[in-house]
Scaffold this motif. Sequence first.
Motif, PDB file in Angstrom:
ATOM      1  N   ASP A   1       0.862  -1.184   0.000  1.00 16.78           N
ATOM      2  CA  ASP A   1       0.000   0.000   0.000  1.00 16.78           C
ATOM      3  C   ASP A   1       0.899   1.235   0.000  1.00 16.78           C
ATOM      4  OD1 ASP A   1      -2.018   1.823   0.229  1.00 16.78           O
ATOM      5  OD2 ASP A   1      -2.502   1.368   2.311  1.00 16.78           O
ATOM      6  N   ILE A   2       0.889   1.981  -1.108  1.00 16.19           N
ATOM      7  CA  ILE A   2       1.761   3.141  -1.252  1.00 16.19           C
ATOM      8  C   ILE A   2       0.950   4.405  -1.007  1.00 16.19           C
ATOM      9  CG2 ILE A   2       3.373   4.361  -2.752  1.00 16.19           C
ATOM     10  CD1 ILE A   2       3.572   1.777  -4.395  1.00 16.19           C
ATOM     11  N   GLY A   3       1.206   5.068   0.090  1.00 24.07           N
ATOM     12  CA  GLY A   3       0.518   6.294   0.432  1.00 24.07           C
ATOM     13  C   GLY A   3       1.408   7.504   0.255  1.00 24.07           C
TER      14      GLY A   3
ATOM     15  N   ASP B   1      -5.056   2.515  -4.647  1.00 24.09           N
ATOM     16  CA  ASP B   1      -5.038   2.069  -3.249  1.00 24.09           C
ATOM     17  C   ASP B   1      -6.431   2.073  -2.626  1.00 24.09           C
ATOM     18  OD1 ASP B   1      -5.173   4.848  -3.291  1.00 24.09           O
ATOM     19  OD2 ASP B   1      -3.753   5.137  -1.656  1.00 24.09           O
ATOM     20  N   ALA B   2      -7.263   3.029  -3.005  1.00 23.96           N
ATOM     21  CA  ALA B   2      -8.625   3.052  -2.468  1.00 23.96           C
ATOM     22  C   ALA B   2      -9.450   1.892  -3.008  1.00 23.96           C
ATOM     23  CB  ALA B   2      -9.300   4.384  -2.796  1.00 23.96           C
ATOM     24  N   ASP B   3      -9.244   1.507  -4.282  1.00 23.45           N
ATOM     25  CA  ASP B   3      -9.920   0.339  -4.837  1.00 23.45           C
ATOM     26  C   ASP B   3      -9.544  -0.911  -4.052  1.00 23.45           C
ATOM     27  OD1 ASP B   3     -11.048   1.910  -6.772  1.00 23.45           O
ATOM     28  OD2 ASP B   3      -9.697   1.287  -8.371  1.00 23.45           O
TER      29      ASP B   3
ATOM     30  N   ALA C   1      -5.050  -5.303  -1.996  1.00 28.46           N
ATOM     31  CA  ALA C   1      -4.101  -5.425  -3.112  1.00 28.46           C
ATOM     32  C   ALA C   1      -3.591  -6.851  -3.232  1.00 28.46           C
ATOM     33  CB  ALA C   1      -2.945  -4.447  -2.918  1.00 28.46           C
ATOM     34  N   ALA C   2      -3.261  -7.457  -2.092  1.00 28.19           N
ATOM     35  CA  ALA C   2      -2.786  -8.842  -2.111  1.00 28.19           C
ATOM     36  C   ALA C   2      -3.864  -9.782  -2.632  1.00 28.19           C
ATOM     37  CB  ALA C   2      -2.346  -9.258  -0.709  1.00 28.19           C
ATOM     38  N   ASP C   3      -5.096  -9.637  -2.140  1.00 30.76           N
ATOM     39  CA  ASP C   3      -6.170 -10.541  -2.540  1.00 30.76           C
ATOM     40  C   ASP C   3      -6.521 -10.376  -4.015  1.00 30.76           C
ATOM     41  OD1 ASP C   3      -8.111 -12.564  -1.429  1.00 30.76           O
ATOM     42  OD2 ASP C   3      -9.526 -11.149  -2.324  1.00 30.76           O
ATOM     43  N   LEU C   4      -6.571  -9.134  -4.498  1.00 32.24           N
ATOM     44  CA  LEU C   4      -6.832  -8.911  -5.917  1.00 32.24           C
ATOM     45  C   LEU C   4      -5.757  -9.544  -6.786  1.00 32.24           C
ATOM     46  CD1 LEU C   4      -8.118  -5.224  -5.991  1.00 32.24           C
ATOM     47  CD2 LEU C   4      -9.323  -7.217  -6.913  1.00 32.24           C
TER      48      LEU C   4
END
Length: 363
Positions: free
Chosen positions: A52-54, A150-152, A351-354
Motif C-alpha cells: 500500500d503506497i501512500g 489504493d482506495a480500490d 491489493a494482495a487478494d486482488l
Amino acid sequence: MYAPPPGEQAGPLRRPAPWRRRPPALQPRQRPGERFREHLRLGRKGLAIGVDIGGTKVAAGVVDADGRILSEARRSTPGSDPRAVEHVIVELVEELGAGHRIWSVGIGAAGWMDLDGGTVLFSPHLAWRNEPLRANLQRLLRRPVLLTNDADAAAWAEWRFGAGHGQNRLVCITLGTGIGGAMVMDGRVERGRFGVAGEFGHQIIMPGGHRCECGNRGCWEQYASGNALGREARILAQANSPVAQELLAAVDGRTEAISGAIVTELALAGDAASRELLVEVGEWLGLGLANLAAALDPGLFVIGGGLCSAGDLLVEPARRAFARNLTGRGFRPAAGIELAALGPSAGLIGAADLSRVSSRMRS
C-alpha cells in the motif's frame, strides 16, 4: 500481462445482457456479487504480498487467502523520486518473501491508473506522471504483479472480508493524507470509462477554497482529511489560542510538528479543542457523503484510512451532517455509514487478494 484491466479486477463475471432470457421461476436467482463470492471460494489458496503506497508511507504485508496478515513491514515514502519508490517496494517484497512462498504481488498506489492497469497516469501526492509502474516492478520482482488504485484495494478488502461483507453496492472512503474513494458494485471494482472513477476527494466542495495539490481549489480532501485536520490545528496553535495549549504542549511549542495524527490522539485522550476540530472535519465528511449519495445511491459507506482511528468522534458528526444534507431526506432510504473493519491495513490486504484472484483466473 499478469493482471486484468482495473475495470475488470473484481472478477470476470459480468451482469447478464438485458435481452437474455430470465431463469425459470423455480430456479433460485443470485445477485452478481453473490455468484462471484461463490467463485472466489474455489481454489483460492496460496500467499500474496500486498503493498500500500501512500503519500507518507509504504506498508506491505504477507496475506493469506482469508485476508489475514501473516507478517508486515513499512518504510517512509520517497515521494520525489519514482525510482526510489520502486526500490522501496522491491526491498519490502524481498524482506517479506524471504520466509514465505509467495504467489503474487499486489500494489495499491495513490493515483490514477490507465485501463490496462499498467501505468500510473497521475498521482497528486507522488512524483508519478505516466509511470509504467507494473512493467518496471515485474522486471525487478520476477513475479506476477497487479497494480491498482489504493482506495480500490481497500474497498475490495472491506467487501471481501470486512464491514462491507454482504453488500452489493458499496462505496468506500479512505481518510489519510488526502481522501481516496472506490466503489464495489455487484462483485466488481467500478473504475469508470477511463479508469479514473472514485477520486471523490477531488470533488470541489468549496469553490475558491483552499488550494489542493491536484491544482484546483476547494477540493473535499482539503476539508475532511488528516492533512486538513492538522492544518486547522496548526492555525489555532499559531494564533496562540488559549484553547490550543494542550496541542502546543504535545509538540513542545513547535506548531509545525502538529499533525492530524497528534490531534486525533489528543482528542481520544479528552482534549476539548482537538475534539472540536474533529467535529468540524466530521461535518465536512458528512456533507461530501450526502453529495455522493445523491449521485450514486449506495447501500453503505465504509470509512477507512488512518483518520478513522478517531472512531465515533469523527463518524457521529459525519452521520449528523449526512442526515441534515441528504437530498430527499425523510422520503428515501438512507445509506449506512460504518467504520472500516480492517483499519489502515485494508489497502494492502485488498491489493494482495486482488493479485491472487486475478493471477489464478489467468493461470
